[in-house]
Design an enzyme around this catalytic site. Structure first.
Site, PDB file in Angstrom:
ATOM      1  N   HIS A  95       0.867  -1.307   0.064  1.00  0.00           N
ATOM      2  CA  HIS A  95      -0.071  -0.009   0.106  1.00  0.00           C
ATOM      3  C   HIS A  95       0.742   1.145   0.092  1.00  0.00           C
ATOM      4  CE1 HIS A  95      -3.902  -1.911   1.893  1.00  0.00           C
ATOM      5  NE2 HIS A  95      -3.820  -2.507   0.724  1.00  0.00           N
ATOM      6  N   HIS A 117      -8.472   0.532   2.909  1.00  0.00           N
ATOM      7  CA  HIS A 117      -7.744  -0.013   1.901  1.00  0.00           C
ATOM      8  C   HIS A 117      -7.717   1.159   0.936  1.00  0.00           C
ATOM      9  CE1 HIS A 117      -7.678  -4.284   3.062  1.00  0.00           C
ATOM     10  NE2 HIS A 117      -7.376  -3.579   4.329  1.00  0.00           N
TER      11      HIS A 117
HETATM   12  P1  FDA Z   1      -2.125   2.054 -10.254  1.00  0.00           P
HETATM   13  O1  FDA Z   1      -1.305   1.179 -10.180  1.00  0.00           O
HETATM   14  O2  FDA Z   1      -3.650   1.420 -10.313  1.00  0.00           O
HETATM   15  O3  FDA Z   1      -2.046   2.620 -11.925  1.00  0.00           O
HETATM   16  C1  FDA Z   1      -0.971   2.983 -12.284  1.00  0.00           C
HETATM   17  C2  FDA Z   1      -0.792   2.548 -13.920  1.00  0.00           C
HETATM   18  O4  FDA Z   1       0.211   3.173 -14.600  1.00  0.00           O
HETATM   19  C3  FDA Z   1      -0.662   1.316 -13.972  1.00  0.00           C
HETATM   20  O5  FDA Z   1      -1.544   0.768 -14.793  1.00  0.00           O
HETATM   21  C4  FDA Z   1       0.857   1.274 -14.590  1.00  0.00           C
HETATM   22  O6  FDA Z   1       0.982  -0.077 -15.538  1.00  0.00           O
HETATM   23  C5  FDA Z   1       0.649   2.419 -15.347  1.00  0.00           C
HETATM   24  N1  FDA Z   1       1.953   3.194 -15.402  1.00  0.00           N
HETATM   25  C6  FDA Z   1       3.065   3.290 -14.677  1.00  0.00           C
HETATM   26  N2  FDA Z   1       3.981   3.829 -15.150  1.00  0.00           N
HETATM   27  C7  FDA Z   1       3.812   4.231 -16.414  1.00  0.00           C
HETATM   28  C8  FDA Z   1       4.581   4.812 -17.459  1.00  0.00           C
HETATM   29  N3  FDA Z   1       5.706   5.377 -17.347  1.00  0.00           N
HETATM   30  N4  FDA Z   1       3.802   5.005 -18.671  1.00  0.00           N
HETATM   31  C9  FDA Z   1       2.633   4.260 -18.770  1.00  0.00           C
HETATM   32  N5  FDA Z   1       1.876   3.586 -17.827  1.00  0.00           N
HETATM   33  C10 FDA Z   1       2.559   3.556 -16.786  1.00  0.00           C
HETATM   34  N6  FDA Z   1      -6.766  -1.754  -2.159  1.00  0.00           N
HETATM   35  C11 FDA Z   1      -7.868  -1.934  -1.674  1.00  0.00           C
HETATM   36  O7  FDA Z   1      -8.707  -0.976  -1.686  1.00  0.00           O
HETATM   37  N7  FDA Z   1      -8.362  -3.298  -1.464  1.00  0.00           N
HETATM   38  C12 FDA Z   1      -7.779  -4.243  -1.805  1.00  0.00           C
HETATM   39  O8  FDA Z   1      -8.106  -5.436  -1.459  1.00  0.00           O
HETATM   40  C13 FDA Z   1      -6.380  -4.054  -2.201  1.00  0.00           C
HETATM   41  N8  FDA Z   1      -5.448  -5.234  -2.294  1.00  0.00           N
HETATM   42  C14 FDA Z   1      -4.360  -5.049  -2.831  1.00  0.00           C
HETATM   43  C15 FDA Z   1      -3.423  -6.228  -3.349  1.00  0.00           C
HETATM   44  C16 FDA Z   1      -2.318  -5.875  -4.030  1.00  0.00           C
HETATM   45  C17 FDA Z   1      -1.436  -7.159  -4.473  1.00  0.00           C
HETATM   46  C18 FDA Z   1      -1.728  -4.726  -4.054  1.00  0.00           C
HETATM   47  C19 FDA Z   1      -0.578  -4.404  -4.879  1.00  0.00           C
HETATM   48  C20 FDA Z   1      -2.528  -3.584  -3.967  1.00  0.00           C
HETATM   49  C21 FDA Z   1      -3.650  -3.687  -3.223  1.00  0.00           C
HETATM   50  N9  FDA Z   1      -4.442  -2.757  -2.943  1.00  0.00           N
HETATM   51  C22 FDA Z   1      -5.989  -2.835  -2.371  1.00  0.00           C
HETATM   52  C23 FDA Z   1      -4.145  -1.128  -3.205  1.00  0.00           C
HETATM   53  C24 FDA Z   1      -4.913  -0.615  -4.450  1.00  0.00           C
HETATM   54  O9  FDA Z   1      -5.282  -1.676  -5.238  1.00  0.00           O
HETATM   55  C25 FDA Z   1      -3.847   0.582  -4.844  1.00  0.00           C
HETATM   56  O10 FDA Z   1      -3.237   1.072  -4.170  1.00  0.00           O
HETATM   57  C26 FDA Z   1      -4.464   1.227  -6.345  1.00  0.00           C
HETATM   58  O11 FDA Z   1      -5.002   0.272  -7.041  1.00  0.00           O
HETATM   59  C27 FDA Z   1      -3.369   2.018  -6.711  1.00  0.00           C
HETATM   60  O12 FDA Z   1      -4.152   2.887  -7.649  1.00  0.00           O
HETATM   61  P2  FDA Z   1      -3.177   4.167  -8.682  1.00  0.00           P
HETATM   62  O13 FDA Z   1      -4.154   4.725  -9.512  1.00  0.00           O
HETATM   63  O14 FDA Z   1      -2.440   4.700  -7.615  1.00  0.00           O
HETATM   64  O15 FDA Z   1      -1.953   3.059  -9.297  1.00  0.00           O
END
Ligand code: FDA
Length: 567
Positions: free
Chosen positions: A505, A548
């Protein structure tokens, strides 16, 4: 190289990025481009699945980062998963939907982010939500809700899966926690988390509701003014200086496709970075925005010297207490218990509080010293004191114990929700597609470990409390052979450090705060020193949240869309 021009460029088609893509393209008069490093996963069976957590971890739709060796955490290098697909991390996550504590969001406004308080975030998070009330077959098993805590008109389906079918679990866990003086919390989604609850998931009809399935495919995909570039990684923003204001103006974004093709897209209005907590600070640094000293090491010319970029990383450690059970647990049970400092430390709480407050100046000094000049100790002292106030005065939750019983096992993964540790994420290579250096600094401070140890002790206590104790045969993690019944905090702490993983997270690496207290973006999410670049994703959360992340992030992104449209 190919070129194109759009009004808005969104870098990252993830959890937040696709909310913005949807909302901005509602106006058919503007054009929107989304640049996403991953592919579409609409038909990926692992993504759709709602009964088994973790099917996508370690696959091609996971960035599969690893952390730097954790110098305070047994020097371990940890796996660090994040989603790489249209939908971002929402396509690989655990789907739990639970909002933060109201007091911790109100703090955002108290520290200078005008308009960012609980009531506004709650409203915007409800705008995102399409809550499906449980049928009576599910309420009989414990599914419960307060209708005023849920939105009905939003895009993200929220509710319980049909696999939620264990008839024993609800009463067993609920009564056990009551016997430990922890109350039942009917619905944790209204800003108060403490207690035992049955929480919903981001799913509908037993299919995951990730941000692509909710915000993109049903409505936005068909719009001719929205174009999504998948398998395309943004590598750099190109700038022009505005002569009158002196601000940097993002002119275009350079990207590279899967087969190495270069693409340059120009922005008529804005560039919005939604690349997540790991890669949003990286893209800023690759574009010359960050600590000039760090950029110099990789021959990146400095455009805006903003040393707070990539600092302030906050993440949680995760351990698990497990036992063999003589009951076979069925389904995918959505149970959780949130505990406060008072619940954990009991009559010792005020002594613990006094110790933490006494240590804050030294915590602040170490954070400042390791921030590459980004933070002043006095400012950190003030910020860490607000965190102590939330924990001890406002009595918000400090620990989460998730209940994940499966077949013959009772499993309690648990985590310290609010570590004081501050880490960083920085560019680590001249190759623009390389991974950054991720350093969460787990267990930087004694109190962070103490909380995790108390959570472990409490998990063991629950296993030994009736009625749960009657279905528990023997503890296997840590197990009394490893950590005896009368083990010291030292022994518990050693086990915690040997077995912790990342809770995944990460937040805070492009914090929304005033610039003089370590912010990267202002209250309109605009990067300091730029005229037309915003960050909208988990990196702007200035502090960790107890719920979360997605429930908060959908609210942040909905609010951000309104701010951008008003400009
Ligand atoms: P997010 O990661 O969604 O989006 C970023 C995007 O940008 C990605 O698609 C990536 O590929 C892209 N990207 C990055 N760099 C780039 C570049 N240079 N050019 C083009 N594209 C690029 N939360 C919750 O509420 N309930 C839960 O059960 C869980 N469980 C959980 C499990 C696991 C394994 C993880 C890793 C995380 C969770 N979380 C969670 C947390 C939650 O899912 C997470 O914090 C958010 O989805 C993040 O959303 P963002 O929009 O910040 O980034």
């Amino acid at each position: 190289a190919n070129t194109a021009r759009f009004d808005y460029i969104i870098v990252g088609g993830g959890t937040c990025g696709l909310v913005l893509a949807n909302r901005l393209s509602e106006d058919s008069g503007v054009t929107v481009a989304v640049i996403e490093a991953g592919d579409s996963v609409f038909n990926n069976a692992n993504v759709k699945n709602t009964t088994t957590y973790g099917l996508s971890l370690g696959t091609s739709i996971d960035w599969q980062y690893s952390s730097a060796p954790q110098v305070y955490g047994n020097n371990r290098t940890l796996g660090y998963n994040q989603g790489k697909a249209l939908g971002g991390t929402s396509v690989i996550n655990g789907m739990t939907f639970v909002r933060p504590e109201s007091a911790q969001i109100d703090l955002w406004e108290q520290l200078g982010n005008k308009g960012w308080n609980w009531s506004s975030l709650f409203e915007n998070s409800k705008v995102a939500e399409h809550f499906v009330p449980p049928p009576s077959s599910q309420t009989a098993l414990g599914a419960a809700y307060n209708p005023s805590y849920h939105g009905k008109e939003g895009h993200v389906g929220v509710g319980w899966t049909s696999a939620f079918i264990d008839t024993n679990a609800y009463q067993t866990f609920n009564t056990t926690w009551r016997n430990l003086a922890v109350p039942y919390n009917q619905d944790p989604n209204g800003g108060k988390l403490r207690g035992f609850s049955v929480w919903p998931y981001t799913q509908k009809d037993d299919i995951r509701q990730d941000s692509a399935r909710s915000y993109y495919w049903p409505i936005a995909a068909a719009r001719s003014n929205l174009q999504v570039f998948v398998n395309t990684t943004a590598t750099r923003i190109l700038w022009q200086k505005d002569a009158t204001t002196g601000l940097e103006v993002a002119d275009s974004v350079e990207s590279v496709g899967a087969n190495g093709t270069k693409l340059t897209i120009s922005a008529s209005r804005e560039v919005i970075i939604s690349a997540g907590s790991i890669r949003s600070p990286l893209l800023l640094e690759q574009s010359g925005v960050g600590n000039a000293q760090i950029l110099k090491k990789f021959s990146i010319p400095s455009v805006i010297d903003l040393p707070s970029v990539g600092e302030n990383l906050q993440d949680q450690p995760n351990n698990g207490v497990l036992a063999i059970s003589n009951h076979t647990w069925v389904g995918s049970p959505p149970y959780v218990t949130f505990l406060t400092a008072q619940d954990l430390f009991g009559t010792n709480a005020s002594t613990v509080e006094a110790q933490v407050r006494k240590n804050i100046p030294s915590y602040a000094a170490l954070i400042a010293q390791k921030s590459n000049g980004a933070f002043q100790a006095s400012v950190q002292e003030r910020l860490l004191t607000t965190q102590a106030d939330l924990i001890f005065k406002d009595a918000i939750s400090l620990v989460e114990i998730y209940h994940s019983p499966f077949s013959g096992i009772v499993n309690f993964p648990f985590w310290n929700l609010l570590p004081f540790a501050r880490g960083s994420i920085h560019v680590n290579s001249q190759d623009p597609t390389a991974h950054p250096l991720i350093n969460p600094n787990y267990f930087e401070f004694d109190f962070d470990l103490q909380v995790q140890v108390m959570a472990a002790r409490t998990g063991r206590k629950a296993l030994n409390t009736s009625p749960l104790s009657s279905v528990v045969k023997s503890e296997i993690s840590p197990g009394t052979y490893t950590v005896s019944k009368d083990a010291s905090d030292q022994v518990w702490g050693d086990w915690v450090k040997r077995t912790y993983t990342s809770n995944l997270h990460p937040v805070g690496t492009c914090a929304m705060l005033p610039r003089d207290i370590g912010g990267v973006v202002d209250a309109e999410l605009k990067v300091y020193g730029t005229k037309n670049v915003r960050v909208v994703d988990a990196s702007v959360l200035p502090f960790q949240v107890c719920g979360h992340l997605t429930s908060t992030l959908y609210g942040v992104a909905e609010k951000a869309a309104k701010i951008i449209k008003q400009t």
